[in-house]
Write a protein that holds these residues in place. Structure first.
Motif, PDB file in Angstrom:
ATOM      1  N   GLU A  94       0.846  -1.185  -0.045  1.00 51.53           N
ATOM      2  CA  GLU A  94      -0.102  -0.045   0.070  1.00 51.53           C
ATOM      3  C   GLU A  94       0.910   1.285   0.056  1.00 51.53           C
ATOM      4  O   GLU A  94       0.375   2.318  -0.425  1.00 51.53           O
ATOM      5  CB  GLU A  94      -1.019   0.270   1.308  1.00 51.53           C
ATOM      6  CG  GLU A  94      -2.210  -0.983   0.784  1.00 51.53           C
ATOM      7  CD  GLU A  94      -3.319  -0.543   1.887  1.00 51.53           C
ATOM      8  OE1 GLU A  94      -3.020  -0.010   2.988  1.00 51.53           O
ATOM      9  OE2 GLU A  94      -4.484  -1.180   1.608  1.00 51.53           O
ATOM     10  N   TYR A 113      -1.129   4.151  -1.922  1.00 52.42           N
ATOM     11  CA  TYR A 113      -2.296   4.465  -1.138  1.00 52.42           C
ATOM     12  C   TYR A 113      -2.459   6.159  -0.940  1.00 52.42           C
ATOM     13  O   TYR A 113      -3.663   6.427  -0.849  1.00 52.42           O
ATOM     14  CB  TYR A 113      -2.050   3.973   0.463  1.00 52.42           C
ATOM     15  CG  TYR A 113      -3.431   3.996   1.241  1.00 52.42           C
ATOM     16  CD1 TYR A 113      -4.498   3.080   1.015  1.00 52.42           C
ATOM     17  CD2 TYR A 113      -3.595   5.380   2.171  1.00 52.42           C
ATOM     18  CE1 TYR A 113      -5.602   3.063   1.763  1.00 52.42           C
ATOM     19  CE2 TYR A 113      -4.819   5.229   2.652  1.00 52.42           C
ATOM     20  CZ  TYR A 113      -5.968   4.409   2.665  1.00 52.42           C
ATOM     21  OH  TYR A 113      -7.019   4.202   3.425  1.00 52.42           O
ATOM     22  N   ASN A 116      -7.282   2.740  -1.129  1.00 52.35           N
ATOM     23  CA  ASN A 116      -7.283   1.224  -0.981  1.00 52.35           C
ATOM     24  C   ASN A 116      -7.694   0.687  -2.339  1.00 52.35           C
ATOM     25  O   ASN A 116      -7.848  -0.635  -2.548  1.00 52.35           O
ATOM     26  CB  ASN A 116      -8.148   0.705   0.139  1.00 52.35           C
ATOM     27  CG  ASN A 116      -9.549   0.964  -0.145  1.00 52.35           C
ATOM     28  OD1 ASN A 116     -10.117   2.101  -1.001  1.00 52.35           O
ATOM     29  ND2 ASN A 116     -10.761   0.193   0.611  1.00 52.35           N
TER      30      ASN A 116
END
Length: 222
Positions: free
Chosen positions: A186, A190, A195
């Protein structure tokens, strides 16, 4: 230097377990472009944090772990050597993987590869679009953190797609030679894509450095 297009990436880690007594410390490689060069597909903030913080941490922790391993070797402490293996794998893999990843990307990337690599992709996956779909699906499907890879199976002379968890290095864990890696931790996306990993994967195809991937493919066929 880790970022060179070579066939055996594991050899770039200063022969970690063979010559620790005389080894040179690993260092963070420079990026071949500015942090903001991959925008709008990956923004500058992500690139700066990813390179100067996350990759740097793998390098620093790898150096510390190798020093501890050297001490364990000198003492003949096999238990300590075994206990250090996960840290070597995680941080060494993180260093190898990211050093490949930076060179796999380019502000002048995208499109399709040419020449022998494109022909190999068509041979082994049916078409370039089918290849993209399969690598994207493998990358989306990584549970938690990890990487999607295009690798070369030297024994079979074929391209293969694989997914690796965490920072497991492709060659060291599967035997496949890494050509193209997609980071799906992530921290790689991110701040920009939240997500929604599929959106990040759709965007990253616009900055794939096919010249670098082709260099790696040609080197491995020699």
């Amino acid at each position: 230097m880790l970022s060179r297009a070579v066939c055996g990436t594991g050899r770039q880690l200063a022969p970690a377990l063979g010559y620790l007594g005389s080894r040179q410390k690993h260092s963070l490689p420079d990026l071949p472009y500015d942090y903001g060069a991959l925008e709008p597909h990956i923004n500058a903030e992500i690139m700066q944090l990813h390179h100067s913080k996350h990759h740097a941490a793998y390098v620093n922790n790898l150096n510390v772990t190798e020093e501890k391993y050297q001490e364990a070797l000198a003492k003949g402490d096999v238990t300590a050597q075994i206990a250090l293996q996960p840290a070597l794998k995680f941080n060494g893999g993180g260093h190898i993987n990211h050093s490949i990843f930076w060179t796999n990307l380019s502000p002048n990337g995208g499109g399709e590869p040419k020449g022998e690599l494109l022909e190999a992709i068509k041979r082994d996956f049916g078409s370039f679009e089918k290849f993209k779909e399969k690598l994207t699906a493998a990358s989306v499907g990584v549970q938690g953190s990890g990487w999607g890879w295009l690798g070369f199976n030297k024994e079979r002379g074929q391209l293969q797609i694989a997914a690796c968890p965490n920072q497991d290095p492709l060659q060291g864990t599967t035997g496949l030679i890494p050509l193209l890696g997609i980071d799906v931790w992530e921290h790689a996306y991110y701040l920009q894509y939240k997500n929604v990993r599929p959106d990040y994967l759709k965007a990253i195809w616009n900055i794939i450095n096919w010249e670098n991937v082709t260099e790696r493919y040609m080197a491995c066929r020699k």
